[in-house]
Scaffold this active site. Structure first.
Site, mmCIF file in Angstrom:
data_model
loop_
_atom_site.group_PDB
_atom_site.id
_atom_site.type_symbol
_atom_site.label_atom_id
_atom_site.label_comp_id
_atom_site.label_asym_id
_atom_site.label_seq_id
_atom_site.Cartn_x
_atom_site.Cartn_y
_atom_site.Cartn_z
ATOM 1 N N SER A 53 -18.308 13.852 3.735
ATOM 2 C CA SER A 53 -18.952 14.470 4.899
ATOM 3 C C SER A 53 -18.070 15.470 5.641
ATOM 4 C CB SER A 53 -19.383 13.373 5.876
ATOM 5 O OG SER A 53 -18.258 12.601 6.264
ATOM 6 N N TYR A 54 -16.782 15.537 5.320
ATOM 7 C CA TYR A 54 -15.900 16.491 6.027
ATOM 8 C C TYR A 54 -16.226 17.897 5.559
ATOM 9 C CZ TYR A 54 -12.870 12.361 6.883
ATOM 10 O OH TYR A 54 -12.373 11.129 7.246
ATOM 11 N N SER A 55 -16.594 18.904 6.376
ATOM 12 C CA SER A 55 -16.712 18.770 7.812
ATOM 13 C C SER A 55 -18.114 19.231 8.222
ATOM 14 C CB SER A 55 -15.638 19.623 8.484
ATOM 15 O OG SER A 55 -15.659 20.931 7.856
ATOM 16 N N GLY A 64 -18.582 18.340 2.562
ATOM 17 C CA GLY A 64 -17.993 18.578 1.241
ATOM 18 C C GLY A 64 -16.984 19.712 1.235
ATOM 19 N N GLU A 65 -16.821 20.398 2.377
ATOM 20 C CA GLU A 65 -15.874 21.529 2.430
ATOM 21 C C GLU A 65 -14.447 21.071 2.125
ATOM 22 O OE1 GLU A 65 -19.501 22.774 4.380
ATOM 23 O OE2 GLU A 65 -18.238 21.014 4.742
#
Length: 314
Positions: A53-55, A64-65
């Protein structure tokens, strides 16, 4: 060379500081993130912590970043086998929760972003109490048997649910949690100490605490009258208003002076000395922020110093 620590009963060996990937793709762009990852590994670090979940909380981001940046970095450096990659499931906007189907789909999406065919340590990010532990452990066990995940862990879980999970794994001979990621630091002790820590100790689990520096408060840069330019300033500053926060800072200052160390290093060293803790997690947005974090690997506090900090934070 700093000696690595055994991660519970997993067979994985990790540097005594896990590098938090929450800032990658948030307050650190790809170039900055690569620089931080390079500096961390150059110092002997090998344990990178992220989540699917980041960010997602940033406007324009989808989640997914951080995994994507870590995946690109691993590909460019060709160092996959040297890095212990930990990621988590349950909070990605497209993959919410801990149903078996979701765990499978989220793991495949994480593997793709990370550009790898296995995740070293896969955590349930936030427990979902309405999903039976049998379903969660069953799905995680499938991933382990398929070779997609090496070891499993849990974050943000109650002692009761953790106990039920461990008992089910043992009864059925399925993959078993080896690590626990609790919220734990000098100004937040009741979030881990007590029943959860006792259970982790009995079960031989490794604790890898997050918020190890209380959103930056335990770096010592938040002082009365000081303004700090940080995305997390508000969360950190609230501790200044408490008597405990001030006592903890005073004790940290004293111990830091005795070792000619930074306040952040001492706060992490206290955490690293606690029962079950193998590697606190801390993140750095810039290479300049890394040295006091990495220094935890070489700082041993005396029993008296640990006692003073424990007392100040009571």
């Amino acid at each position: 060379m700093t000696s690595l620590r055994k991660l519970g009963q997993s067979g994985l060996e990790v540097f005594p500081l896990a590098l938090g990937g929450n800032v990658f793709g948030w307050t650190a762009d790809q170039t900055q993130s690569f620089a931080v990852l390079d500096a961390y590994t150059a110092a002997g670090g090998n344990f990178v912590d992220t989540a699917d979940s980041y960010s997602a909380w940033i406007e324009g981001n989808h989640g997914g970043e951080s995994e994507t940046i870590i995946g690109k970095w691993i590909k460019e450096r060709g160092n996959r086998s040297d890095i212990v990659v930990a990621t988590k499931v349950s909070q990605h906007p497209d993959f919410k929760g801990l149903s078996a189907a979701n765990i499978r789909a989220a793991a495949d999406a994480s593997l793709k972003r990370l550009g790898t065919d296995y995740i070293d340590l896969y955590y349930t990010h936030f427990d979902q109490p309405e999903v039976p532990v049998e379903e969660i452990i069953g799905a995680l066990d499938e991933l382990v048997k398929a070779g997609k995940v090496r070891q499993i862990g849990a974050s943000n879980i109650s002692a009761e649910r953790l106990k039920a999970s461990l008992e089910f794994s043992e009864r059925e001979g399925l993959a078993r949690y080896v690590a626990l990621q609790p919220h734990y630091n000098l100004v937040s002790r009741d979030t881990y100490e007590g029943e959860l820590q006792d259970l982790a100790e009995r079960a031989g689990l490794a604790a890898v605490p997050y918020y190890a520096l209380a959103s930056g408060f335990l770096t010592g840069k938040y002082r009365p009258g000081a303004t700090v330019d940080s995305a997390r300033a508000q969360g950190a500053a609230k501790h200044l208003a408490t008597e405990r926060g001030q006592k903890v800072l005073a004790a940290l200052d004293e111990v830091a002076r005795a070792h000619d160390a930074e306040v952040a290093t001492v706060a992490l060293a206290w955490l690293a000395a606690q029962p079950t803790v193998v590697a606190p997690i801390a993140s750095a947005r810039t290479v300049e922020q890394l040295p006091p974090l990495l220094a935890v690997a070489g700082l041993r506090l005396t029993d008296d110093e640990i006692g003073r900090l424990t007392e100040a934070s009571a």
